[in-house]
Design an enzyme around this catalytic site. Sequence first.
Site, mmCIF file in Angstrom:
data_model
loop_
_atom_site.group_PDB
_atom_site.id
_atom_site.type_symbol
_atom_site.label_atom_id
_atom_site.label_comp_id
_atom_site.label_asym_id
_atom_site.label_seq_id
_atom_site.Cartn_x
_atom_site.Cartn_y
_atom_site.Cartn_z
ATOM 1 N N TYR A 1 0.841 -1.198 0.000
ATOM 2 C CA TYR A 1 0.000 0.000 0.000
ATOM 3 C C TYR A 1 0.881 1.255 0.000
ATOM 4 O O TYR A 1 0.664 2.180 -0.770
ATOM 5 C CB TYR A 1 -0.930 -0.009 1.213
ATOM 6 C CG TYR A 1 -1.918 1.122 1.226
ATOM 7 C CD1 TYR A 1 -3.158 0.994 0.615
ATOM 8 C CD2 TYR A 1 -1.629 2.325 1.863
ATOM 9 C CE1 TYR A 1 -4.076 2.022 0.632
ATOM 10 C CE2 TYR A 1 -2.535 3.363 1.884
ATOM 11 C CZ TYR A 1 -3.765 3.210 1.273
ATOM 12 O OH TYR A 1 -4.662 4.244 1.288
ATOM 13 N N HIS B 1 1.332 4.103 -3.048
ATOM 14 C CA HIS B 1 1.050 5.525 -2.798
ATOM 15 C C HIS B 1 2.304 6.387 -2.936
ATOM 16 O O HIS B 1 2.206 7.544 -3.310
ATOM 17 C CB HIS B 1 0.371 5.709 -1.448
ATOM 18 C CG HIS B 1 -1.094 5.438 -1.515
ATOM 19 N ND1 HIS B 1 -1.599 4.157 -1.562
ATOM 20 C CD2 HIS B 1 -2.148 6.275 -1.601
ATOM 21 C CE1 HIS B 1 -2.921 4.224 -1.656
ATOM 22 N NE2 HIS B 1 -3.276 5.496 -1.680
ATOM 23 N N TRP C 1 -7.204 3.518 -10.849
ATOM 24 C CA TRP C 1 -6.563 3.459 -9.529
ATOM 25 C C TRP C 1 -7.263 2.434 -8.642
ATOM 26 O O TRP C 1 -6.629 1.608 -7.998
ATOM 27 C CB TRP C 1 -6.557 4.841 -8.874
ATOM 28 C CG TRP C 1 -5.864 4.858 -7.551
ATOM 29 C CD1 TRP C 1 -6.450 4.811 -6.316
ATOM 30 C CD2 TRP C 1 -4.448 4.908 -7.308
ATOM 31 N NE1 TRP C 1 -5.490 4.835 -5.327
ATOM 32 C CE2 TRP C 1 -4.255 4.892 -5.915
ATOM 33 C CE3 TRP C 1 -3.341 4.963 -8.141
ATOM 34 C CZ2 TRP C 1 -2.992 4.934 -5.337
ATOM 35 C CZ3 TRP C 1 -2.088 5.003 -7.553
ATOM 36 C CH2 TRP C 1 -1.918 4.995 -6.165
ATOM 37 N N TRP C 2 -8.594 2.497 -8.623
ATOM 38 C CA TRP C 2 -9.336 1.544 -7.800
ATOM 39 C C TRP C 2 -9.071 0.113 -8.248
ATOM 40 O O TRP C 2 -8.924 -0.782 -7.417
ATOM 41 C CB TRP C 2 -10.827 1.836 -7.861
ATOM 42 C CG TRP C 2 -11.255 3.041 -7.087
ATOM 43 C CD1 TRP C 2 -10.524 3.757 -6.183
ATOM 44 C CD2 TRP C 2 -12.525 3.662 -7.159
ATOM 45 N NE1 TRP C 2 -11.278 4.797 -5.683
ATOM 46 C CE2 TRP C 2 -12.509 4.757 -6.265
ATOM 47 C CE3 TRP C 2 -13.668 3.403 -7.888
ATOM 48 C CZ2 TRP C 2 -13.608 5.585 -6.089
ATOM 49 C CZ3 TRP C 2 -14.769 4.231 -7.710
ATOM 50 C CH2 TRP C 2 -14.732 5.306 -6.820
#
Length: 108
Positions: free
Chosen positions: A22, A26, A80-81
């Site tokens: 994650y 990011h 992105w999702w």
Amino acid sequence: MSDAIETVAFRMRLHPGQADEYRRRHDAIWPELANELKTRGVLDYRIFLDPESLALFAVMTRRRDHGLAALPDTEIMQRWWAMMGDIMQTNPDQSPVQVDLQPMFTLA
């Protein structure tokens, strides 16, 4: 804080073992997505992890006249999702499961 801006907070949840991934994703956020968020009124966006519960706590400062309601319909947000869906809890439309948090205290 100005009446023209507001701060909101919400909670999301990671799948076990996905904290490093994650963060990596990011850290490499697509410049087009970052620009889209800023263009739509996001002034500051921070996400914190509780490693014990795997809860992600997001705090966002945005213009009150933001344009974020239309963001889910954009191609960049959909991509992105789709990319993030394998490491966190998502809804059927691939958006993150998001629980709004209630403000309890502010020190200004």
